[in-house]
Design an enzyme around this catalytic site. Structure first.
Site, PDB file in Angstrom:
ATOM      1  N   ILE A  29       0.824  -1.217   0.000  1.00 55.33           N
ATOM      2  CA  ILE A  29       0.000   0.000   0.000  1.00 55.33           C
ATOM      3  C   ILE A  29       0.860   1.270   0.000  1.00 55.33           C
ATOM      4  CG2 ILE A  29      -0.229   0.388   2.492  1.00 55.33           C
ATOM      5  CD1 ILE A  29      -3.257   0.643   2.046  1.00 55.33           C
ATOM      6  N   HIS A  90      13.576  -2.656  11.354  1.00 55.90           N
ATOM      7  CA  HIS A  90      12.590  -1.932  10.529  1.00 55.90           C
ATOM      8  C   HIS A  90      11.359  -2.753  10.174  1.00 55.90           C
ATOM      9  CE1 HIS A  90      15.440   1.361  10.142  1.00 55.90           C
ATOM     10  NE2 HIS A  90      16.360   0.461   9.868  1.00 55.90           N
ATOM     11  N   GLN A  91      11.072  -3.800  10.943  1.00 55.38           N
ATOM     12  CA  GLN A  91       9.820  -4.532  10.697  1.00 55.38           C
ATOM     13  C   GLN A  91       8.682  -3.767  11.369  1.00 55.38           C
ATOM     14  OE1 GLN A  91       9.631  -8.564  12.194  1.00 55.38           O
ATOM     15  NE2 GLN A  91       7.774  -9.034  11.052  1.00 55.38           N
ATOM     16  N   HIS A  97       6.918 -11.302   6.053  1.00 56.84           N
ATOM     17  CA  HIS A  97       6.641 -10.867   4.678  1.00 56.84           C
ATOM     18  C   HIS A  97       7.935 -10.605   3.934  1.00 56.84           C
ATOM     19  CE1 HIS A  97       6.530  -7.318   7.315  1.00 56.84           C
ATOM     20  NE2 HIS A  97       7.045  -6.629   6.311  1.00 56.84           N
ATOM     21  N   PHE A  98       7.918 -10.932   2.676  1.00 56.33           N
ATOM     22  CA  PHE A  98       9.008 -10.636   1.747  1.00 56.33           C
ATOM     23  C   PHE A  98       8.548  -9.501   0.846  1.00 56.33           C
ATOM     24  CE2 PHE A  98      11.987 -14.265   2.107  1.00 56.33           C
ATOM     25  CZ  PHE A  98      11.257 -15.065   2.978  1.00 56.33           C
ATOM     26  N   HIS A  99       9.389  -8.473   0.749  1.00 51.80           N
ATOM     27  CA  HIS A  99       9.138  -7.402  -0.219  1.00 51.80           C
ATOM     28  C   HIS A  99       9.850  -7.776  -1.523  1.00 51.80           C
ATOM     29  CE1 HIS A  99       8.133  -4.203   2.895  1.00 51.80           C
ATOM     30  NE2 HIS A  99       8.842  -5.021   3.658  1.00 51.80           N
TER      31      HIS A  99
HETATM   32  P1  5GP Z   1       7.969  -3.835   7.079  1.00 52.79           P
HETATM   33  O1  5GP Z   1       8.619  -2.530   7.453  1.00 52.79           O
HETATM   34  O2  5GP Z   1       7.224  -4.454   8.236  1.00 52.79           O
HETATM   35  O3  5GP Z   1       8.938  -4.793   6.431  1.00 52.79           O
HETATM   36  O4  5GP Z   1       6.937  -3.462   5.942  1.00 52.79           O
HETATM   37  C1  5GP Z   1       5.549  -3.495   6.096  1.00 52.79           C
HETATM   38  C2  5GP Z   1       4.956  -3.118   4.758  1.00 52.79           C
HETATM   39  O5  5GP Z   1       3.569  -3.384   4.803  1.00 52.79           O
HETATM   40  C3  5GP Z   1       5.123  -1.638   4.396  1.00 52.79           C
HETATM   41  O6  5GP Z   1       5.825  -1.553   3.163  1.00 52.79           O
HETATM   42  C4  5GP Z   1       3.703  -1.128   4.303  1.00 52.79           C
HETATM   43  O7  5GP Z   1       3.514  -0.189   3.263  1.00 52.79           O
HETATM   44  C5  5GP Z   1       2.895  -2.391   4.072  1.00 52.79           C
HETATM   45  N1  5GP Z   1       1.545  -2.354   4.593  1.00 52.79           N
HETATM   46  C6  5GP Z   1       1.187  -2.014   5.863  1.00 52.79           C
HETATM   47  N2  5GP Z   1      -0.146  -2.109   6.007  1.00 52.79           N
HETATM   48  C7  5GP Z   1      -0.641  -2.508   4.796  1.00 52.79           C
HETATM   49  C8  5GP Z   1      -1.961  -2.771   4.325  1.00 52.79           C
HETATM   50  O8  5GP Z   1      -2.951  -2.652   5.029  1.00 52.79           O
HETATM   51  N3  5GP Z   1      -2.073  -3.180   3.032  1.00 52.79           N
HETATM   52  C9  5GP Z   1      -0.993  -3.312   2.215  1.00 52.79           C
HETATM   53  N4  5GP Z   1      -1.230  -3.721   0.958  1.00 52.79           N
HETATM   54  N5  5GP Z   1       0.258  -3.073   2.636  1.00 52.79           N
HETATM   55  C10 5GP Z   1       0.444  -2.674   3.907  1.00 52.79           C
END
Ligand code: 5GP
Length: 134
Positions: A29, A90-91, A97-99
């Site tokens: 998102i 930074h989680q 989850h994998f980006h």
């Molecule tokens: P992290 O920093 O935990 O690796 O990344 C979490 C990711 O989840 C972020 O890139 C953020 O934009 C995404 N994200 C958080 N909430 C939502 C949501 O409700 N829907 C979607 N599609 N992505 C989300």
């Protein structure tokens, strides 16, 4: 329960790209670049080290295919796979989850890489400790 469990349950909408019995992939998102995809196990675990072999294998099986789809859809020839574990790393969402982040010009993942040097004695100690932990 995290927001990703609610997305898996269908309580919160997402732009779904792929789904199977163990894995869901949907658009981030807050994309760092066009086509930024999230790949998650359906198993609700916070960190990768907690994931079952079954979920890990299911993700590993589809990651390259999803990367190819991201590349074809966006025209990207370079991309990063990012997988954060723990708030200090930074989680933000405590569900594995994998980006998949396409590098499109200046858009994409910025990486800071403060490389040190590997001390031979420390390397030996680390190898022995890690092997004992496996
Ligand atoms: P992290 O920093 O935990 O690796 O990344 C979490 C990711 O989840 C972020 O890139 C953020 O934009 C995404 N994200 C958080 N909430 C939502 C949501 O409700 N829907 C979607 N599609 N992505 C989300």
């Amino acid at each position: 329960m995290t927001i990703f469990s609610r997305i898996i349950a269908g309580e919160i909408p997402c732009h779904r790209v792929y789904e199977d019995a163990h894995v869901l992939a949907f658009l981030d998102i807050g994309p760092l670049s066009d086509g930024h995809l999230l790949v998650i196990p359906k198993e609700a675990k916070a960190q990768l080290d907690q994931l079952s072999d079954e979920s890990a294998a299911a993700i590993g099986r589809v990651l390259p295919r999803l990367a190819r789809a991201v590349m074809q859809a966006t025209g990207a020839t370079a991309y990063n796979i990012l997988q954060n574990n723990g708030a200090a790393a930074h989680q933000a969402v405590m569900h594995v989850h994998f980006h998949i982040i396409p590098k499109l010009g200046s858009a994409g993942l910025g990486v800071g890489w403060n490389a040190g040097s590997l001390d031979a004695a420390r390397a030996k100690e680390l190898v022995s400790r890690m092997q004992a932990a496996l």
